[in-house]
Every structure is written in C-alpha cells, then in structure tokens.
Design a protein around this motif. Structure first.
Motif, mmCIF file in Angstrom:
data_model
loop_
_atom_site.group_PDB
_atom_site.id
_atom_site.type_symbol
_atom_site.label_atom_id
_atom_site.label_comp_id
_atom_site.label_asym_id
_atom_site.label_seq_id
_atom_site.Cartn_x
_atom_site.Cartn_y
_atom_site.Cartn_z
ATOM 1 N N UNK A 1 0.806 -1.228 0.000
ATOM 2 C CA UNK A 1 0.000 0.000 0.000
ATOM 3 C C UNK A 1 0.834 1.272 0.000
ATOM 4 N N UNK A 2 1.991 1.322 0.673
ATOM 5 C CA UNK A 2 2.739 2.586 0.594
ATOM 6 C C UNK A 2 3.197 2.885 -0.840
ATOM 7 N N UNK A 3 3.596 1.825 -1.548
ATOM 8 C CA UNK A 3 4.014 2.013 -2.944
ATOM 9 C C UNK A 3 2.851 2.464 -3.804
ATOM 10 N N UNK A 4 1.681 1.869 -3.561
ATOM 11 C CA UNK A 4 0.492 2.259 -4.325
ATOM 12 C C UNK A 4 0.143 3.719 -4.057
ATOM 13 N N UNK A 5 0.230 4.097 -2.766
ATOM 14 C CA UNK A 5 -0.092 5.480 -2.407
ATOM 15 C C UNK A 5 0.867 6.427 -3.115
ATOM 16 N N UNK A 6 2.160 6.076 -3.050
ATOM 17 C CA UNK A 6 3.155 6.940 -3.677
ATOM 18 C C UNK A 6 2.881 7.057 -5.177
ATOM 19 N N UNK A 7 2.531 5.925 -5.815
ATOM 20 C CA UNK A 7 2.244 5.961 -7.252
ATOM 21 C C UNK A 7 1.057 6.869 -7.523
ATOM 22 N N UNK A 8 0.022 6.731 -6.713
ATOM 23 C CA UNK A 8 -1.167 7.559 -6.926
ATOM 24 C C UNK A 8 -0.807 9.034 -6.791
ATOM 25 N N UNK A 9 -0.001 9.350 -5.774
ATOM 26 C CA UNK A 9 0.396 10.749 -5.579
ATOM 27 C C UNK A 9 1.177 11.230 -6.803
ATOM 28 N N UNK A 10 2.127 10.413 -7.246
ATOM 29 C CA UNK A 10 2.953 10.822 -8.390
ATOM 30 C C UNK A 10 2.091 11.044 -9.631
#
Lengths: 942, 528
Positions: free
Chosen positions: B452-461
């Motif tokens: 989930x942290x990677x997914x969140x970061x991707x969404x933010x990017x």
C-alpha cells in the motif's frame, strides 16, 4: 490392380499408396470425372459461369451505388468515399493474394484464420489509435479512418474463407458471399446516407464486408473439417506457396500500377483519358477474377477440363468486353464517363485487349503454380511488371501507357504459355472435397506442395501486409525536391563522362548512387519526382522484408515481424525512402553487412563472408562515412580472432576467422581501389567546401545542425530522436528532449539483459560511429548530424524490434510493447510528414509552382541563395530566372518580378534578399504581395 | 566401507567441478581486469559529477538542495562500499574435505513449515557425504508429523519444553544436547547437496575458522516474479559481494547453508538471542573475538525464496530491523577498521529507502511549488555531469550482478523503499521485534495491501503529474512529469508481483507442481 487404380494411374503416377488409403468413393468420383465426358465440362462451365456472373453482378451493384452516392453526397464527401474505397480495395487486394493458396489447400483456412484475425485486430488497434494523425495525413475525416480500422480485421478472414469455398468448389457459398457484399453495402449505405451522410455510406461499406465474411464463414463451418498436416511434409511446398501468392499479387500490381503512374507522369488530359480506359479495363479484369480461383479448387483429375473451361470463359468474357467497347458509340462513352471522354474508343479497345491477355495469363499462371512451378510464375510476373514499369516511366502519352500494359500482358501470356508447354500437361491441383489434403486424390507431390503453402503463408501473410503498408506510407505524403536532390538530378542528366567528371570535381560523395540515378533517368527519359525517387523508394521498401528476414534469422519469427513493422513505419526510414539521395541505400547495405557479420560470427560460412564483403564495400561506394561502422565491424572481427586464438582448442571450438578475414580485407581493398581517385579529389572538395560558405554540396547543413559551437548533450538527444522518431519542428524537439528521464528508465530496464553477443555487436556498430563523430564535431560541428551516421537507424530499429518482441514474458506485454512502440513511431511520422513547421521541409515545389502559375515569359524571378540554381531549374517556370547577385531587372510595362528567398536565417542570404527588395522598390516597382511557403518566401512585384 | 573410500579426499575434485560450473553460471565469477577498469572509471565519473554538484552556485532551494545532497551522499557511500568490495572479488581456492571423516551435527530448525517443505531437507541431509553426519530436526512446532519424518530418515527429532528466542534459542538448545566438533545449520526449506560437507569441511581445517558460509539459492526463482526478483538481489549479494567480503575476511553468516566450528560457537556462548538477525550479530561477535570466516562460492543448497509480496516484505522487514538495530553495536565493535566498515555498509544498506523517497518527492515538490534543489544548471550541463556517473554506476551493478541482478530485482528494491523507512522508525522507537518466519509457500491471491505505501506513492505521483500537465506544458514541467512517471513505472514493475492475479502469474511463469529444489539424489543442479 483394380480397374479404379488402373484408370487413376493414367492420370497420375507415383501416388498409389495414398490413393489406396483414401475412401473408395472419393477415388471413384475423381476418376469418374477424369474419364468423364461432356457432363463434367458442362458442370465446370456452369459453376464457373454462375460465380463469374455473380461477380459481374456485384460489380454492377457497386457501380450503381457509386453513381447514387455521387448524387447524394457533396463533392468533397464523395471524394472521401472514393478515397476510402481505394484504400479498402487495396487492403482487400493484398489480403486476397492468400485466396489462391487456400483454394489449393483449403485446410489453410483453419490454420491461418486465428492468426490473420489477430493481425487484423492489432492493425485495427494501431490504426484506431493513430486515427487523428492518419486523418490529418490523408485528409479523410477521423470517422473514416476509424471505420477503416474497423474494416481491417475482416479482410484476412474473408480472403481465407472465400479461398476455402473456392477450394471446396462450393458454388452456392462463393456466390452468396460475393453477392451479399455489394447488396448489403448498398442497402445499409442507402439507409444511412440520408441521416449520417458520408459516415453512413462508409458504415455500409464496412458492414457489407463483414456480412460477406459472415456468409462465407457460416458456409465453411458446415463443411467437414480439414485436418492438420504432418510437419515433415511442409518444407517442400513453401516456395511454391510463396510464389503463388506473389504471382497473384504482382499480376494485381500490373493491373493497377499503370493508372497510378500515368496519373503522375502524363499531362492532365492524357492522364484523364487513361484513367477512364483503365476504369473500363479494370472492370473487365475484375469480372474474370473468380475464374482462376474456381479452377484451382478442382480436383486433380479434372485439371485439364478445369483449365480449358477457365480459358474459354475468360476469353469469352474478355472478348465480349472488347466487342462492347468497340461497338459503343461516342455518346455512350460520354454518358458513361463524361463529355471529355467521348472519343476514347481508339484507346479503350487496345487497352481492353491487353486486359484480356492479362486475364488469360492469370489463368495460365494459376495453373503453372498448381504444377509446383510457382517460382517460374512469380519470376515471369515480376519480369512483366518490370517491363511495364520501364515503359510506363518513359511514356509521354496515352499510347505509350497503353503500350506498356499491353507489352506486360503479352510478355505474361507468351511466357506462361511457353512455360506450360515446357512443363508438360501433368495435372496437379485441387483437393477432393472434404478430404485430408495429404491424402487427397492429387497424390503425394501435390500433398506435399499444399502443406508447404500453409507454413509459408503463416509467415508471409503478415509480412506482405506490412510491406504493403510500408510502401503505401512511403508513397503517401511526399516533399518537394530538396536542394541536394536537385543537384543529384542535375548530375544525372549529364552524359556519363560528364557525370563522373562532375562527381570528382565538385561532389563529396562516392559514385554508386549517382550512377544508379543516372541509369534510371537515362533509361526512363524522365526526371519526374516519382522517377528520380524510385531507387530510394524501392530500396527503402525492400528494407521492410529484409529487416524481417534478418531479425527472423537472428532471433526468430516474432522479432522479425516486429522489426518489419518498425521499419515499415519508422519516420527516418520513410523520409529517406522519399529522397533521391543515397541514404536509403546506405541503410540497406548497413543492415545486410551487419547481418552477414553476425552470421559469420555464429557459424563462419563462406557465403556470409562474401555477403559481408560485398555489402560493406557497397556501403563505402555509397557514403564515405560508412567507413566508420565498417571500422567497428572489422575491429569486432579482430577481437573475435584474438579471443578465439586465446581460447583453449577443443573439438567443439569454432573455426578460426583469421584466414577468411584476411581474404575479406584483401577483396574489400581491391573493390575499394577504384574509389581512390574520388577520395583524393573529394577530400580537397570537402576542405574548400567548408572554407567557402554556400557551396551547393554543403547546402542544408545549417538547418540540420542543432546549434553552433561545440556539440552538446542536446545534440545527442536531438539526433537520437531524429533517428527513431523523425525530424520535427523546434518546439516539438524541445518538448521531446525534455523527456530524457525516460532514458533512465531504459537504462534500469537493461539490467541483467545485455549479455547477448548479437545485440552487443549491433549496438557497437551503431553507436561507436556516433561517438566518434560526436568527438569529431568539436573540430567540425557539422559532422554530428544524423545523415553522417544513417547506418545507426536500421541497426537501432533491429535492436528495438528484437527487444520489443522478446522483452515481456506476459501475453499482454508481448503485444503492448510493440504496439506502443509502433504507435509512438507513427505519431512521430505524422508530425514529421505533415507539420509544416518542420525546419527540414522546404516547399520549393509550392513556391515555384506558384511563380509558374502567375508568371509568364515577360516576367522575371530572382532567387536567393545562389545554390538554388538546380532547384529552380528542376521546377521550371516560364519566367526569366536570375540569381540574387545578378543585375536587378529593369522595369518594363506589365512585367512582374518575383523574388524567391529561402535559407533566410543565414545572414548573408537575408541581406542579399533585403538589398534586392530595396533595389526593386527603387526602380519603381510596387510590392503586390508576399507568399509564404514552408521555409520559402516569394515576394511579388508589379 | 565403500562409502568411505568413495568419499576420500582423492575423489572430491571430480564431482564438484560441475557444481562450480553451475554456480558460476548463476553467481558469476571474478573478472579482475574488467572490474578494476570499471571502478577507476566510476571514481573519475563520481569526481566529475560531485565536483559539479557541490559548487555553491548550484544551490537552488537550500532545503531541497541539502536533502538531495544528503541522499546522493548516502548513495555514494553505498556505491563506494560496493566498488571497494568488488575490487576484492576473488574466488576462494578449493580445499579437500577434512580427512579422516569428522562427526558433523546437522541442525534443521523448524517452526511451522509443512512436511512437504521439511521432508526433502531431512532426506537430503542424511545423505550428505564426506563426514559422519548426525541430523537433528529441531522442531519448535512439536509436530508428531515431524517426529515421523525424522524417524523415517534416521534423524533425531529434537523438541524443547520452552520455545524461547525463536530460531537462535532453538539452535542453542540443540547445541547443548550434541557434541560433534562441526555444526551445520540449514533452514528447513534449504535442501543440501550431497557434497555440501565435502566442499566445506576442508576450509574449517584452517586454524581459527569459525564458519563457512555458502550461497542461499532460491530454486523457485523461475516460478514467481517475486521469487525471481528476490533471487536477483540474493545473487548480487552471494556473487561478487560475498566473494569480495570473503577476500577481505569480513563475510558474515547468513543463518542457513553454513557450517560452524563448535568451539567457536561455544567461545561466544552460542547464537545471540536478543536479535532479529542473530546470524549477523553472531558473526560480529565471532570476528570481534578473532575468529575467521570463509565463504564458498558454490550453490550447495537449494532453498525457497518468498513466493508472494507479503512474504518478501516480512523477510525484508526482519532483515532491515535486525541490521539497523545492530548499527550501534557495529559502531562500538572492537574490530579492525576494514571489518567495521564492511559491517557498517551491510547494515546501512537498509537505510537506502530514504534516498529513494527523496528522489520520488523532488519532482512532486518541483511540480507543485516550482522549487528546485539545483539552480544555475541547464539540463544539458546536468546530464553531461550526471550521465557518466549514472551509467557507470549501473554498469558496475550489472557486472557485479553477473546478469542475474535484473530490472525486476531493482524495481522490487525500489518498491520496498518504505520497508526501510518503517524499520528505521520502529528501531528508533525501540519497538521490540518478533522473529517472523518467512512463509515458504506463496499465496496465489492479489496482495495490494502488502504494497500500500508504494500504491499510495504511485497515486500521488500520477496525481501530481496530471496537475502539472494541467498547469502548464513547458519543457521544464514535462521533464519533471517524465521523472514522476519514471518513478511510477519502476514502482509498478516492483509491485507487479502483488498486483497480478495468480492466474496471470501462472500463465506467464514456469509453473510446475513438482519440487523445485534438489529433491533426490539424482537431481542435478538447475542451470540458473
């Protein structure tokens, strides 16, 4: 021996075992018809006649629809419909080259259908995604392009399904699918055109195609299944299959290329007349097109009768057309084709006769293919097409163009008859209905041949399509003749002695391309844009199948196909296929020599050494800068020689490369020796050329360099973008260069991937010359420019093709990666070809045509810079022509003065033009208007 | 008797050559000339880049500049450490097995792994040649099935009344009950090769050698993207890095596929029990007390790598927390500088997630606020200084990784950046860790929650990139959007193993129901 066997052995020998294993009923029916008399003849004629009549009817309905649409649609929309139908027909013509092969081996339909559908879908997706760009490129509305995309998946399956029906002799099925297409097309188009306009008509076309497919499919689904064939049997017939498809395709080209070329070369009225007679001829040719296909579907036992009936029907049909054409009064022609074409009988009759000969030849060629002599058929067809092309390029009027096609048809007819007589009458083709092809009544030889058809077509069908698309893209949007081209054309018009003298005295390139162009110009007697660009066009198009062959040989079929697609759409490959210069040749030689080197490194065969030597020397004869990749290649050889010498000798060790390499070097030097005088003289030219500004052979350097001073990273990016995505306007280049972080991703993605020798060697050969020129550019800025390392383009494309084809493990990635790459190249292509802000596009054609249209012999045109001399000479105008440095013309009553200026970012040119304009004003002339073309400006004084 | 003859030292050189060849295939082998050239070029490129970056006029937004330089420095330290280790890349010469045969206690600690995972290990362990083998299945799960397996294969089933201190406690308990001079330890998913002892005991004959470590090979690396990526990371470590560490005398023990001298273990009181990475700390203590370590660059055991993302994450979390919490201990250690630095480098690797976070945040800040860390630099000038450094560093990794370290391995490491951050946080807060056994069988479901942290970061990017493109489409903006999307692509590739369905993975990856590891005497090592 039973009576059945005896009777069978009279018609075919050496196939006893197969026959005995076949169900007796089928043999009986076969032999029955072989010995049968009038009944079978009548049957053949009836079935051929029914299908041909349906085809004629279909043509008539299409014609009617066309007439109705001409009334229903606005002229512009009607033109769009015609263009759409043209492309639609082209796609279906290419696809239907499969039909004869399937008619010979109906089992192919099952085997090829999924693949052809997949390919069609892929193309459809690509076209749909690229629709906005393609629409801009072609001038069609986006909806038309999208509908074209929607039509694409149907073309292959339709050709296959119809082939199957021909092969099964399913008269009803064939007729149903042939008839349903125009009927449904007409019904839907008429229903929708009122509300949807052009789109409605186009939807009708697409729906008609699919309904025809549905009909054909539903019939074939009810037929007994055709089995798979043992793999061991396949290789023998591969060539025959290839040649069958090729023969039919080339015959279609013969029937169509005359009108295209005549339209470009002949004067307006003549080209109109030729278009009119070719419409009639085309209709007659179309009417008989089902006959050879029906013939091929006949079982072997009936081959003679089938051939006979086909010849009779074709001759009758064609001669009937000739008779009608000869007897029609002028008024009928005027009513049919329009008032200007009332008196064309004199041309229509001989042309229809030529088409009759072509139609007969098609039947004979089909029979020749069925005898396993497809190779001869294909060579003959190519020969005839070549004769036709040569004569067409020399043609100056309708007679010349008709003669060209008549000559081709005669060559085909005489040639195919001769070949058939030589081959003897051994009948071969055709499966028995419902049977296993290998066990078919036609016997072992035929069985093996048919098996090969499938295997070859599996590979060739997409390639043919891709090559056609590549050729189409290369013909689609062309530029004005560029300064360098104008110089080459001027040289090509000299005598051979003068040419050589000029090359040595003034030029900076080795002579190969100049000599080829000279030969083309002198052989055809023409310097039209199409003619002078033909060598580059042919070579550039040939790169598509050659890249396929190379990548397939090195990495397999998938990589081959992806490479071919990339080559077909790569902007720079297309750009230089459209330029009458040497770069397309260089790309070809670079590709071949790189491939040959990899093959030498792999298995060291003499043949590959020979190819490498010839291709690499040819590249040197084409471009001096080819020496750089060549040096890399020889360094690779030397490294490999040393590596192998150091390696422990063992039985499995590869052979030494030293001796053959020495031989290669010796032969290369010997072949290079004649170039020495050029080299010596031209080194002097280069030095003086760079000393003096504005020398023609250096023209264009300023637009192609990315800036002055030392080369920088931006120049590297710019060249990389040019190499893969083509030439673009400055703002686009700035944006594209800003995407450099993508390269970081690319570098990461290379981790754990770069251990393949072939890719490494290719990349070294591609990239090291660039590095060298980058360093050299600190001394001479203009050296760092894609034209001097054009060999980078094909080698990079090969590596990219290989990478895209094999990178992903997943199904999705395997399709997505090549598709994304193709779409990105297509976008680059669209911008390169149609964006008028492209700094490399110089619309001299537009500017000089403008002057020619407005000026007469009383007028004067002044041009700048002076090196536009050949350019101005190429696009002749009626006006007197003066370079800018000349005397300003005196004012005369009614005289207009045009000033044509280009390269205005060059200070000296800009100043010279400014001075000239001021002087003209001083003489009392008034500036009427200023016209701006891409990178060219015209001032009109009166 | 025939067995003894067969296993005599005279015979040992024949069979292992194939092993060595296969190991070289998957782990690479030293290429001194190439490596030295590459290191020299790397150092030159580093000086070229940093002498440009560290000029005062480069400071754009001071805070961002400081953060960027810090991240670059942290990266550089790791890179220097890597090159330093790479420069010592040597292959340890083979030593004949100890002769006459010595008794060896083989310990197979087990917690909750299923019989299908454990049995091949026990079966293979009892078949090992070259020593008097006594196999002990240390069953912390008190499972009768394990007792049955042990009985079936002639091994000893060891249980204990109190299951304290996880694996370390389990092994220490068994050590107290056994007495062989050498002790081999295998995780219960690592199937040893029959020549494991033949290839390793010889090195223990060298005085003061405490242990001989061998690679941890993931036999299931062709079955799942996560296992493949994890194996790529392992291969880089157990290839050039471990060979280099060995040549510098700083190889640490990795907990499995290792053989100890009992004397050394007793000297330091057995495995340390208060660590998540007991093997790392054990090595530290052994080195402090003057013991030596050895590393044999041959795949002598087949194990199972994590077959889903949550297994990988829990493994990485354990290693990160263990190593980071050991940092103060490393700094205090009474070791020669060289050894201390090597330990520091290995432990500090688990801070690299912070640099990755910085690289991902910079384009976000630039797009949203326009602030940039570096000023007075054209893209051209930046690239001409940065590109050589970047390309050569990557080349060093490629050469060091011998082709086994792939983009997939790299992107998995990037996508796990948050593990390092979370581990740092937990260590700083001194949250006690629990020894979590890495699951040996993967889940076939999607596991988005494990990334989930990677997914969140991707969404933010992606969101920020969209905003950026909406705001303006200048070259500068496009450049930062490209950066953001490059990060997203790498993250997406790294998280692929968690986001793809089991069916999609099965369709793409070699999927066999049979045993991936050496399961029988006849099975030969697979070609990587």
């Amino acid at each position: 021996m039973t009576s059945t066997e005896l009777s069978r052995s009279e018609t075919s020998t050496g196939a006893q075992a197969l026959e005995l294993s076949a169900p007796s009923g089928r043999i009986a029916s076969t032999t029955g018809s072989a010995t049968g008399g009038r009944g079978s003849w009548r049957g053949l004629l009836v079935s051929q006649g029914v299908v041909a009549a349906t085809q004629v009817g279909a043509g008539v309905v299409n014609l009617l629809l066309s007439l109705v649409m001409a009334h229903q649609l606005a002229p512009r929309q009607y033109a769009h419909l015609a263009a759409f139908l043209g492309v639609y027909l082209l796609v279906h013509t290419a696809a239907s080259s499969l039909t004869p092969a399937v008619a010979m081996d109906p089992s192919l339909q099952t085997r090829l259908a999924p693949r052809s559908l997949q390919l069609g879908l892929l193309l459809a997706v690509v076209v749909a995604i690229a629709a906005p760009g393609a629409a801009r490129l072609s001038g069609l509305p986006v909806s038309a392009v999208v509908l074209m995309a929607a039509a694409l998946p149907g073309a292959g399956p339709l050709a296959l399904a119809r082939g199957r029906l021909y092969g099964e002799q399913h008269v009803l099925g064939v007729s149903a699918t042939l008839a349903s297409e125009p009927l449904v097309r007409t019904a839907v188009a008429l229903a929708l055109v009122g509300s949807l306009g052009l789109t409605g008509a186009l939807v009708g076309v697409v729906v008609g195609g699919y309904l025809a497919l549905l009909v054909a499919w539903s019939v074939t689904r009810r037929l007994p299944p055709r089995g798979q064939v043992a793999a061991a049997d396949r290789p023998l017939g591969q060539r025959t299959a290839a040649f069958t498809a090729a023969s039919f395709l080339v015959v279609a080209v013969i029937a169509a290329q005359d009108v295209v070329i005549a339209g470009r070369l002949l004067p307006d009225l003549d080209s109109g007349v030729f278009a009119a007679i070719s419409t009639l001829g085309g209709a007659a040719f179309f009417a008989t097109s089902t006959i050879p296909l029906m013939m091929l579907g006949n079982p072997a036992g009936r081959a003679r009768q089938a051939l006979g009936s086909a010849i009779v029907l074709t001759a009758l049909g064609s001669l009937a057309a000739v008779a009608v054409a000869a007897s029609l009064p002028d008024q009928a022609y005027a009513a049919l084709l329009g008032e200007p074409y009332a008196a064309i009988r004199w041309a229509a009759v001989p042309y229809l006769l030529a088409m009759a000969a072509l139609g007969l030849s098609r039947v004979l060629l089909a029979h020749l293919c069925s005898l396993g002599r497809g190779g001869q058929a294909a060579v003959l067809a190519c020969l005839a097409a070549g004769v036709q092309l040569l004569l067409l390029l020399r043609a100056t009027d309708v007679t010349g163009a008709v003669t060209a096609t008549a000559a081709a048809a005669t060559v085909l007819l005489i040639g195919s008859t001769g070949l058939l007589l030589r081959a003897g009458a051994a009948p071969a083709y055709g499966p028995s209905p419902g049977g296993h092809p290998a066990a078919g009544a036609s016997g072992e030889v035929t069985g093996r041949r048919r098996v090969g058809v499938g295997r070859w077509l599996q590979a060739a069908w997409p390639l043919l399509l891709v090559t056609t698309v590549g050729a189409g893209l290369r013909l689609l949007v062309t530029r004005s003749i560029w300064v360098d081209e104008a110089i080459s054309i001027q040289q090509a018009q000299q005598t051979f002695g003068q040419l050589i003298h000029q090359l040595i005295a003034n030029d900076v390139h080795p002579p190969l391309f100049a000599v080829v162009l000279w030969a083309v110009v002198h052989l055809t007697g023409s310097t039209s844009e199409l003619v002078v660009r033909m060598p580059a066009l042919v070579v550039g198009t040939a790169l598509v199948p050659i890249s396929y062959a190379v990548a397939r040989d090195l990495w397999g079929r998938r990589a081959g196909l992806v490479s071919a697609i990339l080559f077909a759409v790569a902007p720079i490959a297309i750009w230089y296929s459209q330029e009458a210069r040497m770069y397309a040749f260089w790309m070809l030689f670079a590709t071949v020599s790189a491939w040959a080197q990899l093959r030498v490194l792999r298995d060291g065969r003499r043949r590959h050494w020979a190819i490498f030597t010839l291709a690499s020397v040819a590249s040197l004869w084409t471009q001096w800068f080819a020496a750089l990749p060549l040096m890399v290649q020889h360094t690779v050889f030397l490294t490999e020689i040393v590596r192998r010498r150091r390696g422990r000798p063992s039985a499995a060790a590869p052979t030494s490369l030293l001796k053959p390499w020495l031989a290669c070097v010796a032969v290369s030097l010997a072949l290079f020796a004649p170039l020495m005088p050029y080299l010596q003289a031209q080194v002097g030219n280069v030095i003086s050329a760079s000393a003096a500004a504005g020398v023609p052979s250096q023209a264009g350097t300023s637009v192609s360099s990315t800036g002055q001073g030392s080369p920088d990273i931006y120049a590297v990016f710019a060249n990389l973008i040019w190499a893969l995505w083509g030439y673009h306007s400055d703002p686009v280049m700035v944006l594209l260069s800003a995407l450099w972080p993508v390269l970081l991703l690319g570098s990461f993605a290379m981790l754990g991937r770069g251990r393949d020798r072939e890719t490494t060697v290719l990349l070294l050969t591609a990239v090291l010359p660039v590095l060298f020129l980058f360093l050299a550019a600190f001394e001479r800025r203009q050296f760092f420019e894609l034209r001097y390392f054009t060999s980078l383009v094909p080698l990079l494309l090969l590596v990219m093709g290989r990478t895209a084809a094999t990178w992903s493990r997943g199904q999705l990635g395997r399709v997505l990666l090549p598709a994304v790459l193709t779409v990105s190249l297509l976008s680059g292509l669209a911008d390169q070809q149609v964006n008028t802000a492209n700094p490399r596009v110089y619309d001299f054609r537009g500017a000089l045509t403008f002057v020619a249209d407005r000026g007469d012999s009383n007028d004067v045109m002044i041009y700048a810079p002076v090196f536009l001399k050949d350019e101005v000479a190429y696009y002749q105008t009626a006006t007197s022509v003066l370079p800018v440095s000349g005397v300003v013309p005196r004012r005369a009553p009614g005289r207009r003065v045009f000033v044509l200026g280009s390269f205005l970012d060059d200070k000296a040119t800009s100043a010279a033009v400014g001075t000239a304009l001021a002087q003209l004003r001083a003489t009392g002339l008034r500036l009427a208007q200023v016209h701006t073309f891409a990178n060219v400006k015209v001032w009109e004084f009166s | 008797m025939s067995t003894a003859l067969e296993l005599g030292p005279g015979r040992t050189d024949e069979a292992p050559s194939a092993l060595l060849r296969d190991s070289r295939h998957v782990l690479g082998h030293p290429r001194p000339a190439r490596t030295r050239l590459l290191i020299a070029l790397n150092i030159a490129a580093t000086i070229w880049y940093f002498s440009w970056l560290l000029q005062p006029q480069r400071v754009g937004s001071p805070g961002l500049y400081a953060v960027l330089v810090l991240a670059e420095m942290a990266n550089l330290v790791q890179a220097f450490g890597f090159w330093w280790t790479l420069a010592h890349d040597r292959e340890r010469p083979h030593r004949p097995a100890a002769w006459p045969m010595v008794p060896v206690d083989v310990m197979i600690p087990r917690y909750n792994e299923p019989a299908s995972v454990v049995e091949p290990v026990v079966a293979a362990a009892v078949r090992m040649r070259g020593a008097d083998v006594r196999v002990h299945l240390l069953d912390d799960g008190d499972d009768p099935a394990m007792a049955e397996i042990a009985a079936r294969h002639g091994a000893r089933h060891v249980t204990r009344s109190e299951h304290a201190h996880a694996k370390a406690g389990n092994v220490n308990h068994a050590l107290a009950q056994t007495d062989a001079p050498y002790v081999a330890v295998f995780d219960c998913d690592h199937v040893p090769h029959e020549d494991f002892l033949v290839r390793t005991t010889g090195h223990l004959e060298v005085a003061r050698t405490a242990f001989v470590q061998t690679p941890q090979f993931y036999a299931n690396h062709d079955r799942h993207p996560v296992a493949a990526a994890a194996w790529g990371q392992q291969a880089l470590f157990f290839g050039s890095i471990s060979r280099g560490k060995d040549a510098m005398g700083t190889m640490f023990c990795c907990g499995t596929n290792v053989i100890f001298r009992r004397e050394a273990l007793e000297d330091v009181g057995g495995f340390p029990v208060n660590s998540l990475t007991e093997d790392f700390e054990l090595s530290l203590v052994l080195h402090e007390r003057g013991w030596r370590s050895a590393y044999v660059n041959e795949v002598l055991a087949h194990g199972l790598g994590p077959e889903d993302m949550s297994s990988y994450v829990s493994q990485q979390m354990r290693w990160a927390r263990g190593c980071l919490s050991a940092l103060p201990r490393v700094i205090r250690a009474r070791l020669p500088l060289r050894q201390r630095l090597q330990y520091l480098l290995s432990a500090a690797y688990f801070l690299s997630g912070w640099s990755i976070l910085v690289y991902m945040v910079l384009p976000i800040v630039r797009i949203l606020t326009g602030a940039q860390p570096v000023a007075a630099a054209t893209a051209d000038a930046f690239l001409i200084h940065f590109a050589p450094y970047f390309v050569l560093s990557l080349l060093a990794v490629a050469v060091g990784g011998a082709g086994t370290y792939t983009f997939r391995s790299y992107s998995l490491a990037v996508a796990s950046f948050w593990v390092h951050i979370s581990a740092t946080w937990r260590v700083l807060r001194r949250r006690p860790g629990r020894f979590v056994v890495t699951p040996k069988t993967g889940s076939s479901d999607r596991q988005p929650w494990s990334v989930w942290p990677g997914l969140t970061m991707s969404a933010v990017l992606i969101g920020v990139a969209t905003i950026g493109l909406w705001k303006d489409r200048s070259a500068g903006m496009l450049n930062n959007v490209a950066f953001a999307l490059v990060h997203v692509s790498v993250l997406a590739s790294g998280m692929g193993g968690a986001l793809l369905s089991g069916r999609a993975i099965a369709a793409t990856w070699v999927h066999r129901d049979d045993e991936a590891r050496w399961a029988s005497r006849k099975t030969t090592p697979p070609a990587g």
